[in-house]
Design an enzyme around this catalytic site. Structure first.
Site, PDB file in Angstrom:
ATOM      1  CG  ASP A 240      46.825-125.415 -42.405  1.00 57.10           C
ATOM      2  OD1 ASP A 240      47.439-124.334 -42.297  1.00 57.10           O
ATOM      3  OD2 ASP A 240      45.810-125.690 -41.735  1.00 57.10           O
ATOM      4  CB  SER A 241      49.792-121.466 -45.682  1.00 56.93           C
ATOM      5  OG  SER A 241      51.105-121.965 -45.528  1.00 56.93           O
TER       6      SER A 241
ATOM      7  CD  GLU B  74      48.502-116.313 -39.400  1.00 58.22           C
ATOM      8  OE1 GLU B  74      48.682-117.493 -39.038  1.00 58.22           O
ATOM      9  OE2 GLU B  74      48.180-115.988 -40.556  1.00 58.22           O
TER      10      GLU B  74
ATOM     11  CE  LYS C 152      51.753-123.606 -37.529  1.00 59.27           C
ATOM     12  NZ  LYS C 152      50.381-123.296 -37.937  1.00 59.27           N
TER      13      LYS C 152
HETATM   14  O1  KIV Z   1      50.140-122.556 -42.506  1.00 59.73           O
HETATM   15  C1  KIV Z   1      51.133-121.839 -42.339  1.00 59.73           C
HETATM   16  O2  KIV Z   1      51.955-121.602 -43.240  1.00 59.73           O
HETATM   17  C2  KIV Z   1      51.343-121.275 -41.023  1.00 59.73           C
HETATM   18  C3  KIV Z   1      52.393-120.233 -40.838  1.00 59.73           C
HETATM   19  C4  KIV Z   1      52.105-119.003 -41.595  1.00 59.73           C
HETATM   20  C5  KIV Z   1      52.637-119.925 -39.425  1.00 59.73           C
HETATM   21  O3  KIV Z   1      50.648-121.624 -40.115  1.00 59.73           O
END
Ligand code: KIV
Length: 237
Positions: free
Chosen positions: A53-54, A189, A120
Site C-alpha cells: 500500500d506504499s 520494518e 499482509k
Molecule cells: O507497502 C509496502 O510497500 C510495504 C513494504 C515496504 C514492506 O509494506
C-alpha cells in the site's frame, strides 16, 4: 565482480522459502505495483513481490498510505499477477480493511482472487483472531511489525521502532503471538538489527527486513527507491 541473474522458471511457494531459510540463502523481495515491473522482477529472479500500500505514496502521490482502498489494491494486485507467473505475490490489506475478522476475510478473498498468494497486514497480537481465521480458510498471512506506516499518525513520523527494551519486548511478543495464530512470514520494518535477531532466534517466521539489519531471510526494497524516482529514498535503499 559480476552477478549472475537467473530468471524464475517455476512457482515460488512457502517450501521454496523454507528451503532458502534452511540453506541460509537470502531471498530477494521487491515492492512493486504493475505488470511491467512484475515481469522484470520475474526475469531477474526476484522470488518475492509485495504489492504494497506504499503505492499510495509512490504511485498516487499521497503523503501516507491511509487513502489507499481495497479497490486500489485489487487493481494493482491483478496487474502484477498478469505480469508474473512465478514469484510469490504478497498483497497488502490497506488501512481499516481488516478491522474486523469477517471484513478481513472478505477483503483478503478479493486480493487472492486478483492473484495474490497471501496477504499482509500491519499490527500486533490483537490481530491474532483475524490471522487465525484467514489461515484456517486458506489465506496465508504475512505479518508486518516495527514501523507500520498505517500507524503514522500514532507514531508521529517515520522513525525506528523498538529501540527501547519495553517496546522491543512488545514487538517480540507480537511476532510470537501472530506466529501461533498462523502467520508464517513477517515484514520487520525499521527496527534495530538486535531486535530482528531476537525474532529470528525466538520464532520460526520467515523474516523480510526493510531497514532491519542484515540478518533477515529476505530484504525488501520499494521499486521506486531502487530505481531512484523517490524524492526522499530511505538511507538503506
Ligand atoms: O507497502 C509496502 O510497500 C510495504 C513494504 C515496504 C514492506 O509494506
Amino acid at each position: 565482480m559480476s552477478t549472475t541473474v537467473t530468471a524464475l522458471t517455476k512457482a515460488v511457494t512457502i517450501h521454496t522459502l523454507r528451503q532458502h531459510q534452511a540453506d541460509n540463502e537470502k531471498t530477494a523481495c521487491v515492492a512493486l505495483y504493475d505488470a511491467a515491473m512484475a515481469t522484470l522482477a520475474q526475469d531477474n529472479g526476484v522470488e518475492l513481490i509485495i504489492v504494497g500500500d506504499s503505492l499510495g505514496m509512490t504511485v498516487q502521490g499521497h503523503h501516507s498510505t491511509l487513502p489507499v482502498t481495497i479497490e486500489h489494491m485489487v487493481y494493482h494486485t491483478a496487474a502484477v499477477s498478469r505480469g508474473n507467473n512465478h514469484s510469490m505475490i504478497i498483497a497488502d490489506l490497506p488501512f481499516m480493511s481488516y478491522s474486523r475478522p469477517e471484513q478481513a476475510m472478505d477483503n483478503a478473498a478479493l486480493l487472492m482472487q486478483a492473484g495474490a498468494h497471501r496477504v499482509k497486514l500491519e499490527g500486533g497480537h490483537y490481530l491474532a483472531k483475524t490471522v487465525k481465521k484467514l489461515t484456517q480458510r486458506g489465506i496465508p498471512v504475512c505479518a508486518h511489525l516495527g514501523l507500520t506506516p498505517q500507524f503514522i499518525n500514532t507514531f508521529g513520523g517515520y522513525r525506528v521502532q523498538g529501540r527501547e527494551a519495553e517496546q522491543a519486548q512488545q514487538i517480540i511478543h507480537d511476532a510470537k503471538t501472530l506466529e501461533d495464530a498462523g502467520a508464517d512470514l513477517v515484514v520487520l520494518e525499521c527496527v534495530p538489527s538486535s531486535l530482528s535477531k531476537a525474532i529470528i532466534e525466538q520464532t520460526n517466521l520467515f523474516t523480510i527486513g526493510i531497514g532491519a539489519g542484515p540478518d533477515t531471510d529476505s530484504q525488501v526494497l520499494v521499486i521506486n527507491d531502487m530505481i531512484g524516482t523517490s524524492p526522499r529514498p530511505p538511507k538503506f535503499s
